[in-house]
Design an enzyme around this catalytic site. Sequence first.
Site, PDB file in Angstrom:
ATOM      1  N   SER A   1      28.805 -23.975   4.871  1.00  0.00           N
ATOM      2  CA  SER A   1      27.493 -24.454   5.335  1.00  0.00           C
ATOM      3  C   SER A   1      26.897 -25.480   4.588  1.00  0.00           C
ATOM      4  O   SER A   1      27.378 -26.648   4.609  1.00  0.00           O
ATOM      5  CB  SER A   1      26.582 -23.063   5.152  1.00  0.00           C
ATOM      6  OG  SER A   1      25.316 -23.569   6.016  1.00  0.00           O
ATOM      7  N   HIS A   2      25.696 -25.271   3.730  1.00  0.00           N
ATOM      8  CA  HIS A   2      24.763 -26.405   3.134  1.00  0.00           C
ATOM      9  C   HIS A   2      25.429 -26.638   1.692  1.00  0.00           C
ATOM     10  O   HIS A   2      25.196 -27.601   1.073  1.00  0.00           O
ATOM     11  CB  HIS A   2      23.607 -25.990   2.866  1.00  0.00           C
ATOM     12  CG  HIS A   2      23.436 -24.564   2.128  1.00  0.00           C
ATOM     13  ND1 HIS A   2      23.580 -23.412   2.694  1.00  0.00           N
ATOM     14  CD2 HIS A   2      23.110 -24.529   0.904  1.00  0.00           C
ATOM     15  CE1 HIS A   2      23.449 -22.517   1.924  1.00  0.00           C
ATOM     16  NE2 HIS A   2      23.040 -23.173   0.930  1.00  0.00           N
TER      17      HIS A   2
ATOM     18  N   ASP B   1      27.241 -27.110   8.441  1.00  0.00           N
ATOM     19  CA  ASP B   1      27.858 -26.341   9.865  1.00  0.00           C
ATOM     20  C   ASP B   1      26.941 -26.677  11.191  1.00  0.00           C
ATOM     21  O   ASP B   1      27.056 -25.946  11.906  1.00  0.00           O
ATOM     22  CB  ASP B   1      28.218 -25.172   9.610  1.00  0.00           C
ATOM     23  CG  ASP B   1      27.292 -24.417   9.068  1.00  0.00           C
ATOM     24  OD1 ASP B   1      26.024 -24.609   8.776  1.00  0.00           O
ATOM     25  OD2 ASP B   1      27.224 -22.788   9.217  1.00  0.00           O
TER      26      ASP B   1
ATOM     27  N   ASP C   1      23.836 -25.334  11.761  1.00  0.00           N
ATOM     28  CA  ASP C   1      22.882 -24.460  12.240  1.00  0.00           C
ATOM     29  C   ASP C   1      21.697 -24.403  11.453  1.00  0.00           C
ATOM     30  O   ASP C   1      20.739 -23.681  11.780  1.00  0.00           O
ATOM     31  CB  ASP C   1      23.524 -22.950  11.872  1.00  0.00           C
ATOM     32  CG  ASP C   1      23.998 -22.709  10.370  1.00  0.00           C
ATOM     33  OD1 ASP C   1      23.786 -23.586   9.532  1.00  0.00           O
ATOM     34  OD2 ASP C   1      24.263 -21.652   9.997  1.00  0.00           O
ATOM     35  N   ARG C   2      21.346 -25.465  10.569  1.00  0.00           N
ATOM     36  CA  ARG C   2      19.834 -25.511   9.933  1.00  0.00           C
ATOM     37  C   ARG C   2      19.293 -26.703  10.607  1.00  0.00           C
ATOM     38  O   ARG C   2      19.814 -27.695  11.126  1.00  0.00           O
ATOM     39  CB  ARG C   2      20.195 -25.697   8.531  1.00  0.00           C
ATOM     40  CG  ARG C   2      20.776 -24.493   7.758  1.00  0.00           C
ATOM     41  CD  ARG C   2      20.309 -24.835   6.154  1.00  0.00           C
ATOM     42  NE  ARG C   2      21.059 -23.773   5.578  1.00  0.00           N
ATOM     43  CZ  ARG C   2      20.510 -23.297   4.256  1.00  0.00           C
ATOM     44  NH1 ARG C   2      19.838 -24.115   3.456  1.00  0.00           N
ATOM     45  NH2 ARG C   2      20.997 -22.268   3.820  1.00  0.00           N
TER      46      ARG C   2
ATOM     47  N   LYS D   1      21.556 -19.394  13.900  1.00  0.00           N
ATOM     48  CA  LYS D   1      20.675 -20.310  13.958  1.00  0.00           C
ATOM     49  C   LYS D   1      21.158 -21.448  14.532  1.00  0.00           C
ATOM     50  O   LYS D   1      22.550 -21.587  14.274  1.00  0.00           O
ATOM     51  CB  LYS D   1      20.022 -20.357  12.549  1.00  0.00           C
ATOM     52  CG  LYS D   1      20.758 -20.745  11.419  1.00  0.00           C
ATOM     53  CD  LYS D   1      20.088 -20.584  10.148  1.00  0.00           C
ATOM     54  CE  LYS D   1      20.957 -21.157   9.015  1.00  0.00           C
ATOM     55  NZ  LYS D   1      21.531 -19.846   8.324  1.00  0.00           N
TER      56      LYS D   1
ATOM     57  N   ASP E   1      22.595 -29.385   8.713  1.00  0.00           N
ATOM     58  CA  ASP E   1      23.551 -28.972   7.375  1.00  0.00           C
ATOM     59  C   ASP E   1      24.901 -29.098   7.928  1.00  0.00           C
ATOM     60  O   ASP E   1      25.448 -29.454   9.005  1.00  0.00           O
ATOM     61  CB  ASP E   1      22.943 -27.663   6.838  1.00  0.00           C
ATOM     62  CG  ASP E   1      23.474 -26.378   7.893  1.00  0.00           C
ATOM     63  OD1 ASP E   1      23.455 -26.604   9.143  1.00  0.00           O
ATOM     64  OD2 ASP E   1      23.907 -25.462   7.162  1.00  0.00           O
TER      65      ASP E   1
END
Length: 544
Positions: free
Chosen positions: A113-114, A280, A282-283, A377, A278
Amino acid sequence: MQINTITTQPYNDQNPGTSGLRKKVRVFQEQGYLENFVQSIFDSLDDIVGKTLVLGGDGRYFNRQAIQTIIKMAAANGFAELIIGQGGLLSTPAASHIIRKYGAYGGLILSASHNPGGPDEDFGIKYNVGNGGPAPEKYTSAFYQRSLTIDSYKIADIADLDLDTVGSTQIDGLKIRIIDPVSDYAELMQSIFDFNLLKQSIGSGYITLRFDAMHAITGPYAKRILVDMLGAPADSVINATPLEDFGGGHPDPNLAHAHELAVLMFGPNAPTFGAASDGDGDRNMITGSNIFVTPSDSLAIMAANARMIPAYAKGLSGVARSMPTSQAVDRVAAAYKMPCFETPTGWKFFGNLLDAGKITLCGEESFGTGSDHVREKDGLWAVLFWLNLIARKRQSVADIVHEHWQKFGRDIYCRHDYEAVEIGIANGIVEHLRNQLPSLPGQTFGAFTVKFADEFSYVDPIDGSVSKNQGVRVGFTDGSRIVFRLSGTGTVGATLRIYLEKFEADASKHDQDAQDALAELITLAEQLCEIKKRTGRTSPDVMT
Ligand code: VG1
Ligand code: CO
């Protein structure tokens, strides 16, 4: 195909955190490390033989290699079909959608992710269940338990697959489909938002925008949707090519890490709208000309205005937020007389509420917002939501935010992160906080009197499962809160997060800087947790 059973030694650290198992790439490259975890997942699932598995990742270093290994293991373990994003790419929300759309049994999402990427940085793997959402805790703890005793894994002796050509291949009983990672997702977005209105607003120049993909997965998605479908100029999407190391940066959408965007949005030639996502996808970070919208406010504003979006025109069944997220959305829920749920940190806790139709929108303070369209998300969804809102309201981001505060009051909010704290010190801090809990209620610190002090524990209203120790909360009589918790996504030492919020009803005080407005609570947080005293640090690593 020939299936080999390989003997392996268990690792003792494969306990998934807030969102999957995240470790340094070098750890994942250790003998059998990835294989053990994947086999532990497969062993823990009921009857995967003949089922469909979705596979994709955010394109970070080790993504392609891991996918080739997982294909061979899925083949050996009896899956009948694999659906894989071209190039091994799928954003997290797109993977969630594809699991749902094609009725897959589940999916493996490769992402940290991030967190930064590259040979010396992070990799991650996460299993999503058939509803498209992250595996609930009963699954993740089963994976971990299995990983502690695993002694072999199964792998098929087949050649590496061409991941770059869309199409289907059959290898004995296994069908492998390489799909365009963007099309299904883009179609879903078209079914939610008013694309004609958006095209018009962008085409006429009413909305000018800049989207920062941070060299991560949303580049191809944003180009297709914002540029090709909605007609935004090509330079509206920056850092659009996914890179294995995200260009050396943190693919984390906040004002510190999305620096290029932040400079533009607070400069003289700012477009009307700016956003970032981000690693992946989702943010989301939402900004307007000279304004940053906190994720907690963004969720509240979306909830208050959802009826303006075609997919939510009938209203919302309810809303939910993670515990440390500000109470701004609670005020909206109260005004609109809809249920509002408070869950632990991590998207997996929203799944049951979404499946049961109890909530339509949900979000977290950590730049995450989503709805019942998928079970993750969704960064670009949030961007399109805001664009649709601006187009419908014909107002600037700043006006939308200020009007919202005038109506509901402002929940002034910030989060301070202390990263890579030595684990012993971090545990000592939590212990120290825990010890104070019984004596805090009733105590007064300056303007603040403690109303409650506890460790958050959650009982899932749908299946009754209990999740304990989800963060230390100190609530004050005026509704202000300080929350402390240790991150479950980091890979180096421990990260202490301190979440601070204070309600301000008086509109003449709405323009204060959050750090100034929260100064007294920030001092009090240090008094309670002693992070600076115990680590010798002078300030947080990241403030959002
Ligand atoms: C963080 C956030 C949490 C989020 C999680 C996964 O977890 O606080 O709200 O759900 O990251 O986001 P933690 O345990 O480090 O606080 V993502 O976009 O990294 O999958
Ligand atoms: Co993410």
